[in-house]
Design a protein around this motif. Sequence first.
Motif, PDB file in Angstrom:
ATOM      1  N   LEU A  42       4.739  39.147   4.712  1.00  0.00           N
ATOM      2  CA  LEU A  42       3.916  39.242   5.920  1.00  0.00           C
ATOM      3  C   LEU A  42       3.558  40.692   6.240  1.00  0.00           C
ATOM      4  O   LEU A  42       4.358  41.602   6.048  1.00  0.00           O
ATOM      5  N   TYR A  43       2.336  40.860   6.740  1.00  0.00           N
ATOM      6  CA  TYR A  43       1.856  42.164   7.175  1.00  0.00           C
ATOM      7  C   TYR A  43       1.393  42.033   8.617  1.00  0.00           C
ATOM      8  O   TYR A  43       0.884  40.990   9.026  1.00  0.00           O
ATOM      9  N   ASP A  44       1.574  43.105   9.384  1.00  0.00           N
ATOM     10  CA  ASP A  44       1.157  43.116  10.775  1.00  0.00           C
ATOM     11  C   ASP A  44      -0.288  43.593  10.851  1.00  0.00           C
ATOM     12  O   ASP A  44      -0.612  44.669  10.352  1.00  0.00           O
ATOM     13  N   PHE A  45      -1.169  42.786  11.425  1.00  0.00           N
ATOM     14  CA  PHE A  45      -2.571  43.159  11.591  1.00  0.00           C
ATOM     15  C   PHE A  45      -2.987  42.846  13.024  1.00  0.00           C
ATOM     16  O   PHE A  45      -2.993  41.686  13.438  1.00  0.00           O
TER      17      PHE A  45
ATOM     18  N   LYS B  42       0.202  38.014   2.457  1.00  0.00           N
ATOM     19  CA  LYS B  42      -0.560  38.614   1.368  1.00  0.00           C
ATOM     20  C   LYS B  42      -1.560  37.610   0.799  1.00  0.00           C
ATOM     21  O   LYS B  42      -2.714  37.959   0.524  1.00  0.00           O
ATOM     22  N   ASP B  43      -1.135  36.358   0.643  1.00  0.00           N
ATOM     23  CA  ASP B  43      -2.031  35.318   0.116  1.00  0.00           C
ATOM     24  C   ASP B  43      -3.263  35.131   0.999  1.00  0.00           C
ATOM     25  O   ASP B  43      -4.383  34.983   0.499  1.00  0.00           O
ATOM     26  N   SER B  44      -3.078  35.138   2.316  1.00  0.00           N
ATOM     27  CA  SER B  44      -4.220  34.982   3.228  1.00  0.00           C
ATOM     28  C   SER B  44      -5.157  36.181   3.135  1.00  0.00           C
ATOM     29  O   SER B  44      -6.382  36.024   3.170  1.00  0.00           O
ATOM     30  N   ILE B  45      -4.587  37.362   3.003  1.00  0.00           N
ATOM     31  CA  ILE B  45      -5.415  38.569   2.877  1.00  0.00           C
ATOM     32  C   ILE B  45      -6.266  38.484   1.608  1.00  0.00           C
ATOM     33  O   ILE B  45      -7.463  38.775   1.631  1.00  0.00           O
ATOM     34  N   ILE B  46      -5.659  38.048   0.507  1.00  0.00           N
ATOM     35  CA  ILE B  46      -6.392  37.903  -0.754  1.00  0.00           C
ATOM     36  C   ILE B  46      -7.507  36.870  -0.604  1.00  0.00           C
ATOM     37  O   ILE B  46      -8.643  37.098  -1.028  1.00  0.00           O
ATOM     38  N   GLN B  47      -7.206  35.739   0.018  1.00  0.00           N
ATOM     39  CA  GLN B  47      -8.223  34.702   0.219  1.00  0.00           C
ATOM     40  C   GLN B  47      -9.382  35.209   1.074  1.00  0.00           C
ATOM     41  O   GLN B  47     -10.549  34.945   0.772  1.00  0.00           O
TER      42      GLN B  47
ATOM     43  N   ILE C 144     -13.379  35.621   0.132  1.00  0.00           N
ATOM     44  CA  ILE C 144     -14.450  35.051   0.952  1.00  0.00           C
ATOM     45  C   ILE C 144     -15.458  36.145   1.352  1.00  0.00           C
ATOM     46  O   ILE C 144     -16.663  35.936   1.338  1.00  0.00           O
ATOM     47  N   ALA C 145     -14.959  37.335   1.648  1.00  0.00           N
ATOM     48  CA  ALA C 145     -15.810  38.438   2.048  1.00  0.00           C
ATOM     49  C   ALA C 145     -16.508  39.109   0.877  1.00  0.00           C
ATOM     50  O   ALA C 145     -17.351  39.979   1.057  1.00  0.00           O
TER      51      ALA C 145
ATOM     52  N   ILE D 121      -0.448  33.558  10.656  1.00  0.00           N
ATOM     53  CA  ILE D 121      -1.193  32.852  11.708  1.00  0.00           C
ATOM     54  C   ILE D 121      -2.131  31.796  11.149  1.00  0.00           C
ATOM     55  O   ILE D 121      -2.536  30.899  11.868  1.00  0.00           O
ATOM     56  N   PHE D 122      -2.472  31.884   9.864  1.00  0.00           N
ATOM     57  CA  PHE D 122      -3.395  30.925   9.268  1.00  0.00           C
ATOM     58  C   PHE D 122      -2.678  29.775   8.576  1.00  0.00           C
ATOM     59  O   PHE D 122      -3.076  28.624   8.696  1.00  0.00           O
ATOM     60  N   THR D 123      -1.625  30.089   7.820  1.00  0.00           N
ATOM     61  CA  THR D 123      -1.002  29.073   6.963  1.00  0.00           C
ATOM     62  C   THR D 123       0.415  28.700   7.364  1.00  0.00           C
ATOM     63  O   THR D 123       0.943  27.708   6.893  1.00  0.00           O
TER      64      THR D 123
END
Length: 85
Positions: free
Chosen positions: A61-64, A71-76, A80-81, A53-55
């Motif tokens: 892909l993972y369902d959230f 996975k890359d977005s989750i790591i980013q 940030i957090a 949904i971001f990139t």
Amino acid sequence: MKSTGIVRRLDELGRITLPIELRRTLGVGERDSLEIFVDGDKIVLTKYEPADIFTGEKNELYDFCGKKVSKDSIIQMAKIAGVIE
């Protein structure tokens, strides 16, 4: 674009039927989702593939919460957090 020579009419509800030859060739099965795009005066149908949904990335892909996240977005987001460095 390549012409197939196939012509279909819209029914009274605005629907068309995709010929079985096209569906088989393109790997579109019953109940598959198609994405609709407009390119100038053309309507383009493509087989829907979920994406981050971001990139828009389509790998790992993972369902959230009903959304696809890579996975890359989750790591980013973890960086940030401050969860990981």
